[in-house]
Design an enzyme around this catalytic site. Sequence first.
Site, short mmCIF file in Angstrom:
data_model
loop_
_atom_site.label_atom_id
_atom_site.label_comp_id
_atom_site.label_asym_id
_atom_site.label_seq_id
_atom_site.Cartn_x
_atom_site.Cartn_y
_atom_site.Cartn_z
N GLY A 157 0.80 -1.22 0.00
CA GLY A 157 0.00 0.00 0.00
C GLY A 157 0.83 1.26 0.00
O GLY A 157 2.03 1.24 -0.27
N TYR A 158 0.16 2.39 0.32
CA TYR A 158 0.76 3.73 0.24
C TYR A 158 1.37 3.89 -1.16
O TYR A 158 2.56 4.22 -1.31
CB TYR A 158 1.80 3.92 1.34
CG TYR A 158 1.84 5.35 1.84
CD1 TYR A 158 0.81 5.86 2.61
CD2 TYR A 158 2.90 6.20 1.51
CE1 TYR A 158 0.82 7.18 3.05
CE2 TYR A 158 2.92 7.51 1.95
CZ TYR A 158 1.87 8.00 2.72
OH TYR A 158 1.90 9.31 3.16
N LEU A 159 0.52 3.66 -2.13
CA LEU A 159 0.97 3.55 -3.52
C LEU A 159 1.59 4.85 -4.03
O LEU A 159 1.12 5.94 -3.73
CB LEU A 159 -0.22 3.16 -4.41
CG LEU A 159 -0.95 1.87 -4.03
CD1 LEU A 159 -2.07 1.57 -5.04
CD2 LEU A 159 0.01 0.68 -3.93
N HIS A 191 4.66 1.92 -7.83
CA HIS A 191 3.59 0.92 -7.91
C HIS A 191 2.78 1.09 -9.19
O HIS A 191 2.36 0.12 -9.82
CB HIS A 191 2.64 1.05 -6.72
CG HIS A 191 3.29 0.86 -5.39
ND1 HIS A 191 3.56 1.90 -4.53
CD2 HIS A 191 3.72 -0.27 -4.76
CE1 HIS A 191 4.13 1.43 -3.43
NE2 HIS A 191 4.25 0.12 -3.55
N GLN A 193 7.29 -9.97 7.49
CA GLN A 193 8.55 -9.49 6.91
C GLN A 193 9.14 -8.30 7.64
O GLN A 193 10.12 -7.72 7.18
CB GLN A 193 8.36 -9.21 5.41
CG GLN A 193 7.55 -7.97 5.07
CD GLN A 193 7.18 -7.95 3.59
OE1 GLN A 193 6.48 -8.81 3.09
NE2 GLN A 193 7.67 -6.96 2.87
N ASP A 214 13.60 -3.11 -5.30
CA ASP A 214 13.88 -4.15 -4.30
C ASP A 214 14.59 -5.30 -5.01
O ASP A 214 14.02 -6.38 -5.20
CB ASP A 214 12.59 -4.61 -3.64
CG ASP A 214 11.92 -3.48 -2.87
OD1 ASP A 214 12.59 -2.89 -2.00
OD2 ASP A 214 10.75 -3.16 -3.15
N VAL A 217 11.18 3.54 -10.66
CA VAL A 217 10.67 4.87 -11.03
C VAL A 217 11.30 5.89 -10.09
O VAL A 217 11.42 5.65 -8.89
CB VAL A 217 9.13 4.92 -10.92
CG1 VAL A 217 8.62 6.32 -11.26
CG2 VAL A 217 8.50 3.89 -11.86
N LYS A 225 11.50 6.37 -6.07
CA LYS A 225 10.22 6.50 -5.37
C LYS A 225 10.14 5.41 -4.30
O LYS A 225 10.51 4.25 -4.55
CB LYS A 225 9.07 6.31 -6.35
CG LYS A 225 9.06 7.31 -7.49
CD LYS A 225 8.03 8.40 -7.26
CE LYS A 225 8.00 9.32 -8.48
NZ LYS A 225 7.15 10.49 -8.23
N ARG A 232 8.70 4.99 1.95
CA ARG A 232 9.43 5.46 3.12
C ARG A 232 10.01 6.87 2.96
O ARG A 232 10.52 7.44 3.92
CB ARG A 232 10.53 4.47 3.50
CG ARG A 232 9.99 3.14 4.07
CD ARG A 232 11.08 2.22 4.54
NE ARG A 232 10.56 1.05 5.24
CZ ARG A 232 10.38 -0.16 4.70
NH1 ARG A 232 10.67 -0.36 3.44
NH2 ARG A 232 9.90 -1.15 5.42
#
Lengths: 281, 281
Positions: free
Chosen positions: B29-31, B35, B59, B148, B174, B182, B185
């Site tokens: 989330g917190y796109l 994303h 995780q 990641d 991106v 992007k 965090r």
Amino acid sequence: MKTVQTINELQDFLYSNKGKTIGLVPTMGYLHEGHLALLNKARVENDIVVSSIFVNPAQFGPNEDLDRYPRDIEHDTELATKAGVDVLFVPSVSEMYPFESGISIHAGELSTKLCGESRPGHFDGVLKVITKLFHLVQPTKAYFGQKDAQQLAIIETFVQGYNFPVQIVRVPTVREADGLAKSSRNVFLSEKERVEAIHLYKALTIATETWIETKNIQDALAKGKAHIEQNTSGRIDYMQALSYPNLQTDLNNVEQVLFASAVFFENARLIDNIIVEVKDV
Amino acid sequence: MKTVQTINELQDFLYSNKGKTIGLVPTMGYLHEGHLALLNKARVENDIVVSSIFVNPAQFGPNEDLDRYPRDIEHDTELATKAGVDVLFVPSVSEMYPFESGISIHAGELSTKLCGESRPGHFDGVLKVITKLFHLVQPTKAYFGQKDAQQLAIIETFVQGYNFPVQIVRVPTVREADGLAKSSRNVFLSEKERVEAIHLYKALTIATETWIETKNIQDALAKGKAHIEQNTSGRIDYMQALSYPNLQTDLNNVEQVLFASAVFFENARLIDNIIVEVKDV
């Protein structure tokens, strides 16, 4: 029946049968009537039956019987054909394990009980190959014998915990006329041991009946153990009663109780079990 | 767009779209635009796009930022709708982990490098949730950001080693106009840190260019580290060059080299990387 050795051939076959229901019967070969019961049930319940024969090195310990595990692919092929298998998948070790990813699955607490105690890593290896087979075949249902009750409990828990899109079907243990559970390892029994081996199931029956009658679990297991000690030359690995499928010693308020035992003979370690539905007793 | 909280609703939706190709974009989330790049690619390449929003406790380490991980489900819903997502799966923790099976997946050696060193257990938790999502959604393709890179390497290796029937698609990182990758965090950066943070990517660019020019990896990494130290208040967690995707320090005869770095700022640990195709240099 089509026999395939490679993943590509297997998946070509499955692709050409897209949309049909698939029953999977994973085996290590040397098929006997126990396997045939699985195949027959799979045949009745699915459009397509896939069976695999793979003596999975990952589930054998360093001192176990991987090298001498019995093999007879010709006879297996004949039996599988007769049982109506559509495709028999017989991969090599390098086809199944082309590289070591370093990523492992650990069966955890459930694997520390019963057979797991004397076979460390065994169920990790089972989960490794089962994960691969489930992903390769994508079966609707997969069939496992109750004889390997701990394996069944672990696979059922794994499938539920990790949401595998497959239904696990438990198939009752098939026995010889005298009660001995069918097993590929029975061929390793001497003539004398073969006669004694029926007492494994007899002992489990005695333990179960004692428990149903008295609800005294210590007494039930003691009677079962004594029966094996008095009637066989084998060495008892374990005889235990645990809740099924979560394999806990606390039997209060459980729905199913597993009476399970393993006995070492000279060249074979035999296992057997009885699952009691508590509501029926 | 349909938003569903339960596995049953998700699977009802998928069942009513049987036979279609499915693109899966798992997120916490917190796109942001990173994303959106995944969602856009999934939208182009599949009949159905499934995205999940699940801040996966498995995780996060005990001292990590699970509780303060940023959340904004309303804005996420808006962005996912605009991106053409068909179904947004937003399960609760108890929906995803209704019971503890005791069976675990260990990411192994690949997880001991880079971020894994300071986040023990992190990638085990990633594999746990990814396994469940793959089984629940059964996607044709699943989309992960290159940002990641270690996660991507581990998931690619996992999928290959365990024959998951899914294609993993790597989507380029991106960046903001000034080069900062992007990240959800980034909101934790102070104004001053936000300005400094661009030097993470600059340092990786310097290291990469130095290596391409001189093939001296020590010198390249030293130059990169020095750039971060001279231009930011952050503390370098690591800056390394490893083969991709097997993450080894030996760079002889490898096809791809991953230059990766992580830097601790006051309230955020930022990561970034560049993957160099060796044949192109």
